[in-house]
Design a protein around this motif. Structure first.
Motif, PDB file in Angstrom:
ATOM      1  N   SER A  24       0.840  -1.198   0.000  1.00  0.00           N
ATOM      2  CA  SER A  24       0.000   0.000   0.000  1.00  0.00           C
ATOM      3  C   SER A  24       0.874   1.246   0.000  1.00  0.00           C
ATOM      4  O   SER A  24       1.937   1.271   0.597  1.00  0.00           O
ATOM      5  CB  SER A  24      -0.940   0.007   1.204  1.00  0.00           C
ATOM      6  OG  SER A  24      -0.208   0.092   2.398  1.00  0.00           O
ATOM      7  N   LYS A  25       0.420   2.227  -0.719  1.00  0.00           N
ATOM      8  CA  LYS A  25       1.105   3.522  -0.806  1.00  0.00           C
ATOM      9  C   LYS A  25       2.516   3.402  -1.387  1.00  0.00           C
ATOM     10  O   LYS A  25       3.388   4.208  -1.069  1.00  0.00           O
ATOM     11  CB  LYS A  25       1.138   4.213   0.546  1.00  0.00           C
ATOM     12  CG  LYS A  25      -0.241   4.481   1.108  1.00  0.00           C
ATOM     13  CD  LYS A  25      -0.180   5.163   2.449  1.00  0.00           C
ATOM     14  CE  LYS A  25      -1.572   5.323   3.000  1.00  0.00           C
ATOM     15  NZ  LYS A  25      -1.590   5.901   4.330  1.00  0.00           N
ATOM     16  N   SER A  26       2.754   2.412  -2.229  1.00  0.00           N
ATOM     17  CA  SER A  26       4.077   2.320  -2.848  1.00  0.00           C
ATOM     18  C   SER A  26       4.206   3.427  -3.896  1.00  0.00           C
ATOM     19  O   SER A  26       3.249   3.737  -4.599  1.00  0.00           O
ATOM     20  CB  SER A  26       4.290   0.939  -3.486  1.00  0.00           C
ATOM     21  OG  SER A  26       3.291   0.651  -4.432  1.00  0.00           O
ATOM     22  N   PRO A  27       5.375   4.033  -3.990  1.00  0.00           N
ATOM     23  CA  PRO A  27       5.556   5.118  -4.953  1.00  0.00           C
ATOM     24  C   PRO A  27       5.570   4.570  -6.381  1.00  0.00           C
ATOM     25  O   PRO A  27       5.897   3.404  -6.607  1.00  0.00           O
ATOM     26  CB  PRO A  27       6.919   5.702  -4.583  1.00  0.00           C
ATOM     27  CG  PRO A  27       7.636   4.596  -3.906  1.00  0.00           C
ATOM     28  CD  PRO A  27       6.581   3.775  -3.213  1.00  0.00           C
ATOM     29  N   PRO A  28       5.205   5.394  -7.352  1.00  0.00           N
ATOM     30  CA  PRO A  28       5.272   4.952  -8.744  1.00  0.00           C
ATOM     31  C   PRO A  28       6.692   4.518  -9.121  1.00  0.00           C
ATOM     32  O   PRO A  28       7.670   5.028  -8.583  1.00  0.00           O
ATOM     33  CB  PRO A  28       4.862   6.188  -9.540  1.00  0.00           C
ATOM     34  CG  PRO A  28       4.066   7.004  -8.577  1.00  0.00           C
ATOM     35  CD  PRO A  28       4.681   6.745  -7.232  1.00  0.00           C
ATOM     36  N   ASN A  29       6.782   3.573 -10.032  1.00  0.00           N
ATOM     37  CA  ASN A  29       8.074   3.079 -10.515  1.00  0.00           C
ATOM     38  C   ASN A  29       7.903   2.746 -11.987  1.00  0.00           C
ATOM     39  O   ASN A  29       7.220   1.783 -12.341  1.00  0.00           O
ATOM     40  CB  ASN A  29       8.501   1.846  -9.717  1.00  0.00           C
ATOM     41  CG  ASN A  29       9.807   1.255 -10.182  1.00  0.00           C
ATOM     42  OD1 ASN A  29      10.272   1.522 -11.285  1.00  0.00           O
ATOM     43  ND2 ASN A  29      10.408   0.434  -9.357  1.00  0.00           N
ATOM     44  N   ALA A  30       8.530   3.523 -12.851  1.00  0.00           N
ATOM     45  CA  ALA A  30       8.387   3.367 -14.296  1.00  0.00           C
ATOM     46  C   ALA A  30       8.856   2.010 -14.797  1.00  0.00           C
ATOM     47  O   ALA A  30       8.481   1.584 -15.881  1.00  0.00           O
ATOM     48  CB  ALA A  30       9.136   4.484 -15.018  1.00  0.00           C
ATOM     49  N   ALA A  31       9.670   1.297 -14.031  1.00  0.00           N
ATOM     50  CA  ALA A  31      10.188   0.002 -14.466  1.00  0.00           C
ATOM     51  C   ALA A  31       9.200  -1.142 -14.226  1.00  0.00           C
ATOM     52  O   ALA A  31       9.353  -2.214 -14.807  1.00  0.00           O
ATOM     53  CB  ALA A  31      11.507  -0.296 -13.759  1.00  0.00           C
ATOM     54  N   ARG A  32       8.199  -0.941 -13.393  1.00  0.00           N
ATOM     55  CA  ARG A  32       7.207  -1.996 -13.130  1.00  0.00           C
ATOM     56  C   ARG A  32       6.239  -2.104 -14.308  1.00  0.00           C
ATOM     57  O   ARG A  32       5.991  -1.120 -15.007  1.00  0.00           O
ATOM     58  CB  ARG A  32       6.419  -1.695 -11.857  1.00  0.00           C
ATOM     59  CG  ARG A  32       7.223  -1.887 -10.599  1.00  0.00           C
ATOM     60  CD  ARG A  32       6.353  -1.926  -9.357  1.00  0.00           C
ATOM     61  NE  ARG A  32       5.479  -0.788  -9.191  1.00  0.00           N
ATOM     62  CZ  ARG A  32       5.655   0.195  -8.316  1.00  0.00           C
ATOM     63  NH1 ARG A  32       6.690   0.181  -7.505  1.00  0.00           N
ATOM     64  NH2 ARG A  32       4.792   1.169  -8.243  1.00  0.00           N
ATOM     65  N   PRO A  33       5.643  -3.267 -14.513  1.00  0.00           N
ATOM     66  CA  PRO A  33       4.663  -3.404 -15.594  1.00  0.00           C
ATOM     67  C   PRO A  33       3.510  -2.408 -15.498  1.00  0.00           C
ATOM     68  O   PRO A  33       3.045  -1.884 -16.501  1.00  0.00           O
ATOM     69  CB  PRO A  33       4.158  -4.841 -15.436  1.00  0.00           C
ATOM     70  CG  PRO A  33       5.250  -5.561 -14.723  1.00  0.00           C
ATOM     71  CD  PRO A  33       5.896  -4.538 -13.830  1.00  0.00           C
ATOM     72  N   MET A  34       3.033  -2.141 -14.286  1.00  0.00           N
ATOM     73  CA  MET A  34       1.995  -1.141 -14.055  1.00  0.00           C
ATOM     74  C   MET A  34       2.584  -0.101 -13.095  1.00  0.00           C
ATOM     75  O   MET A  34       2.461  -0.225 -11.875  1.00  0.00           O
ATOM     76  CB  MET A  34       0.734  -1.785 -13.484  1.00  0.00           C
ATOM     77  CG  MET A  34       0.105  -2.799 -14.436  1.00  0.00           C
ATOM     78  SD  MET A  34      -1.494  -3.407 -13.878  1.00  0.00           S
ATOM     79  CE  MET A  34      -2.544  -2.045 -14.401  1.00  0.00           C
TER      80      MET A  34
END
Length: 93
Positions: A24-34
């Motif tokens: 929960s509340k994980s920051p965005p990460n451009a490397a993840r699929p979503m």
């Protein structure tokens, strides 16, 4: 229309363990699929091409899928080599 019910946990990094809803509340990460969805959450895709990914998490409600084909389930993580554990997923349609 498909229904998912997921349980279990995955360990996806040092001192990181989460259920199907992910962190929960994980920051965005451009490397993840979503990139803008919870890290380590349960995600799905229909087909092997560039099919649309969809977020499942711990939702058990109705999913209206827009394509037909093989269903693939995965973990929303950018580094799968250090993952362990499993989600048990019941699927009804």
């Amino acid at each position: 229309v498909v229904y998912f019910e997921a349980t279990g946990q995955v360990r996806w990094g040092k001192d990181r363990r989460d259920g199907p809803a992910g962190e929960s509340k994980s920051p965005p990460n451009a490397a993840r699929p979503m990139p803008n969805r919870n890290a380590a959450a349960l995600i799905g895709r229909i087909g092997t091409g560039n099919g649309d990914l969809f977020f499942i998490g711990d939702e058990s409600g109705e999913f209206r899928l827009r394509a037909s084909g093989r269903l693939y389930l995965g973990v929303n993580d950018d580094f799968l080599q250090d993952n362990s554990g499993a989600f048990d997923v019941n699927i009804a349609y």
